[in-house]
Design a protein around this motif. Structure first.
Motif, PDB file in Angstrom:
ATOM      1  N   ALA A   1       0.815  -1.213   0.000  1.00  0.00           N
ATOM      2  CA  ALA A   1       0.000   0.000   0.000  1.00  0.00           C
ATOM      3  C   ALA A   1       0.848   1.263   0.000  1.00  0.00           C
ATOM      4  O   ALA A   1       0.583   2.209  -0.751  1.00  0.00           O
ATOM      5  CB  ALA A   1      -0.947  -0.010   1.200  1.00  0.00           C
ATOM      6  N   SER A   2       1.874   1.296   0.834  1.00  0.00           N
ATOM      7  CA  SER A   2       2.703   2.513   0.927  1.00  0.00           C
ATOM      8  C   SER A   2       3.356   2.835  -0.406  1.00  0.00           C
ATOM      9  O   SER A   2       3.368   3.996  -0.849  1.00  0.00           O
ATOM     10  CB  SER A   2       3.768   2.332   2.008  1.00  0.00           C
ATOM     11  OG  SER A   2       3.165   2.119   3.273  1.00  0.00           O
ATOM     12  N   TRP A   3       3.885   1.813  -1.062  1.00  0.00           N
ATOM     13  CA  TRP A   3       4.569   2.016  -2.344  1.00  0.00           C
ATOM     14  C   TRP A   3       3.585   2.439  -3.428  1.00  0.00           C
ATOM     15  O   TRP A   3       3.849   3.373  -4.194  1.00  0.00           O
ATOM     16  CB  TRP A   3       5.271   0.716  -2.727  1.00  0.00           C
ATOM     17  CG  TRP A   3       5.887   0.735  -4.100  1.00  0.00           C
ATOM     18  CD1 TRP A   3       6.969   1.471  -4.496  1.00  0.00           C
ATOM     19  CD2 TRP A   3       5.461  -0.009  -5.241  1.00  0.00           C
ATOM     20  NE1 TRP A   3       7.246   1.233  -5.818  1.00  0.00           N
ATOM     21  CE2 TRP A   3       6.338   0.325  -6.307  1.00  0.00           C
ATOM     22  CE3 TRP A   3       4.446  -0.931  -5.477  1.00  0.00           C
ATOM     23  CZ2 TRP A   3       6.204  -0.219  -7.570  1.00  0.00           C
ATOM     24  CZ3 TRP A   3       4.318  -1.479  -6.734  1.00  0.00           C
ATOM     25  CH2 TRP A   3       5.188  -1.130  -7.774  1.00  0.00           C
ATOM     26  N   LEU A   4       2.422   1.765  -3.496  1.00  0.00           N
ATOM     27  CA  LEU A   4       1.429   2.100  -4.516  1.00  0.00           C
ATOM     28  C   LEU A   4       0.880   3.503  -4.331  1.00  0.00           C
ATOM     29  O   LEU A   4       0.702   4.252  -5.300  1.00  0.00           O
ATOM     30  CB  LEU A   4       0.278   1.084  -4.474  1.00  0.00           C
ATOM     31  CG  LEU A   4       0.593  -0.335  -4.955  1.00  0.00           C
ATOM     32  CD1 LEU A   4      -0.606  -1.245  -4.715  1.00  0.00           C
ATOM     33  CD2 LEU A   4       0.960  -0.325  -6.437  1.00  0.00           C
ATOM     34  N   ILE A   5       0.620   3.885  -3.090  1.00  0.00           N
ATOM     35  CA  ILE A   5       0.057   5.207  -2.829  1.00  0.00           C
ATOM     36  C   ILE A   5       1.101   6.288  -3.085  1.00  0.00           C
ATOM     37  O   ILE A   5       0.767   7.395  -3.530  1.00  0.00           O
ATOM     38  CB  ILE A   5      -0.504   5.269  -1.397  1.00  0.00           C
ATOM     39  CG1 ILE A   5      -1.721   4.337  -1.281  1.00  0.00           C
ATOM     40  CG2 ILE A   5      -0.898   6.694  -1.014  1.00  0.00           C
ATOM     41  CD1 ILE A   5      -2.234   4.150   0.106  1.00  0.00           C
ATOM     42  N   GLU A   6       2.353   5.980  -2.845  1.00  0.00           N
ATOM     43  CA  GLU A   6       3.422   6.921  -3.167  1.00  0.00           C
ATOM     44  C   GLU A   6       3.436   7.223  -4.666  1.00  0.00           C
ATOM     45  O   GLU A   6       3.584   8.376  -5.096  1.00  0.00           O
ATOM     46  CB  GLU A   6       4.776   6.348  -2.731  1.00  0.00           C
ATOM     47  CG  GLU A   6       5.967   7.226  -3.039  1.00  0.00           C
ATOM     48  CD  GLU A   6       6.034   8.455  -2.160  1.00  0.00           C
ATOM     49  OE1 GLU A   6       6.547   9.484  -2.643  1.00  0.00           O
ATOM     50  OE2 GLU A   6       5.565   8.401  -1.007  1.00  0.00           O
TER      51      GLU A   6
END
Length: 459
Positions: A311-316
């Motif tokens: 999630a963190s990578w995709l939202i970044e």
């Protein structure tokens, strides 16, 4: 299984295609008109989206008739005509009330012409959706999906042309949309009914009966829509601007896997299960229920788990380094398991609808909607995003539990429900994960830059 995957790919293409068309053309509409006109266009699109839910349960009733290959006195053609007349009756009442109330809602920014065209657009959109759902129930997936995506693209292109070459107004927008949607509905109707045998035209009385029969489905749809849509305005009651913005983006992301991946599966298996139960063929119904449960895990649960883990990578990537990225990621990771828990509870709802048990889902959804909306309001006033996550977790858990209990209590569908009840094991694991994730949620209310326009326009 390969045939099912091929049909599922067609349905996914239709879902993704519709989303892509919306994403591509909304910014173009924004460039073609001024801010006030775009606000009116946004209002029209919101009314149309709501109207698709307020179809008086007609899409479900017609789809069930088509799926069971009804050969009653009216048949498929008669049922479709019955639904059309019921729609005219229902929307005639709604349209009269809305147009009467128009002078008292000047903030909508709609003229009489635009308001009338909006009513026609909503009516034809619901009509088209009923016919499209019936085509899906007949398992004519390729033609239904192709017609739908092509019509959306043509409508968007013609609207953009009209805004640029005729008049950049809300009236031009909605009139173009209404005309193209009407043509789309007529083509879809021709495709659906061209092979259906002719029967005696149904009476207006029978259409009124059909309208009343869909009351429970309408109540259920309104309750579900309220839970899934009213959280955004409720978030503005007490949450800070940073929290509300982060929640809006996170909730949008968390709901996408279910909307894009689970909905096509339901479209694929609902007609089959409905037909098998109508013909009292338990063995095929058991097979469909087992395959649906397995594909639900493979096609929906696995991708959702991957999104949760990254999630963190995709939202970044999505927000392109926006200051809200950490907050959005934290909220999304707490909401994704809860939404997936709701998706894993689709089977008992499908069985109840296939059996014709509409009142139970309507009752449960209405009660839960009142409780959840009150909980969301209290959480917002208290400035607690943790309360939002726990409220949705409780909603999906209670809805799934009530649906499974009812499905296992009805003799006609109990064997089929048992065949798919093994999915309760991963559901319990999800419940534990979602609860732990929600309790860990801690998003500071400190001020942060608002999300970029590009991020806010994404679905």
């Amino acid at each position: 299984m390969n045939n099912d995957l091929h049909r599922l790919a067609i349905l996914l293409f239709g879902k993704v295609g519709a989303v892509v068309v919306g994403i591509l053309f909304l910014p173009l509409y924004l460039k073609a008109v001024d801010a006030g006109t775009f606000a009116a266009i946004a209002t029209i699109l919101a009314l149309q989206a709501f109207a698709l839910l307020v179809d008086f349960g007609l899409s479900t009733l017609v789809a069930r008739s088509v799926a069971t290959q009804t050969r009653s006195a009216h048949g498929v053609r008669g049922t479709a005509m019955q639904a059309e007349r019921a729609l005219v009756l229902g929307y005639g009442i709604i349209g009269g009330a809305a147009l009467t109330a128009l002078p008292f809602a000047p903030q909508l920014g709609l003229s009489w012409t635009s308001a009338l065209a909006t009513w026609v657009f909503c009516l034809t959109s619901v009509w088209q959706n009923i016919l499209h759902t019936a085509l899906m129930a007949a398992e004519r997936f390729l033609v239904a999906t192709s017609l739908h995506v092509c019509a959306l693209l043509i409508r968007a292109v013609l609207t953009l042309y009209a805004l640029g070459h005729i008049e950049a107004s809300a009236g031009t927008f909605v009139i173009t949309h209404a005309l193209v949607t009407t043509l789309q509905a007529l083509v879809t109707r021709h495709v659906l009914l061209r092979r259906a045998p002719h029967h005696e035209t149904p009476s207006w009385t029978s259409s009124l009966w059909l309208l009343r029969a869909g009351g429970s489905l309408l109540l259920s749809a309104l309750a579900g829509a309220s839970v899934m849509q009213l959280d955004k305005p409720l978030a503005k009651l007490g949450l800070s601007a940073t929290q509300a913005s982060a929640y809006f983006l996170a909730a949008t992301l968390a709901s996408l896997p279910i909307a894009l991946l689970a909905a096509p599966l339901v479209q694929l298996f609902q007609p089959r299960i409905t037909l098998a139960l109508a013909q009292r063929q338990i063995a095929p119904a058991l097979g469909h229920a087992r395959r649906f449960s397995v594909m639900l895990l493979l096609v929906v649960a696995v991708p959702t788990a991957l999104i949760w883990a990254s999630a963190s990578w995709l939202i970044e990537i999505w927000l392109k380094g926006n200051a809200l990225t950490p907050q959005v990621a934290a909220i999304a990771k707490s909401l994704l398991p809860a939404f997936l828990l709701g998706g894993l509870g689709y089977l008992p709802v499908m069985l109840l609808l296939a059996h014709g048990d509409y009142r139970w889902p309507a009752l449960i959804n209405s009660i839960l909607a009142i409780v959840v909306l009150a909980s969301l309001a209290l959480a917002s006033i208290g400035g607690s995003l943790k309360g939002f996550a726990l409220a949705y977790l409780a909603y999906f858990a209670c809805a799934a539990t009530a649906s499974w209990w009812r499905a296992l209590a009805v003799d006609e569908i109990r064997p089929v429900a048992k065949a798919g009840s093994w999915i309760a094991v991963p559901s319990l694991a999800l419940l534990a994960l979602a609860g732990w994730q929600a309790l860990q949620l801690d998003v500071p209310a400190a001020a942060a830059p608002a999300p970029s326009r590009a991020a806010a326009q994404l679905p």
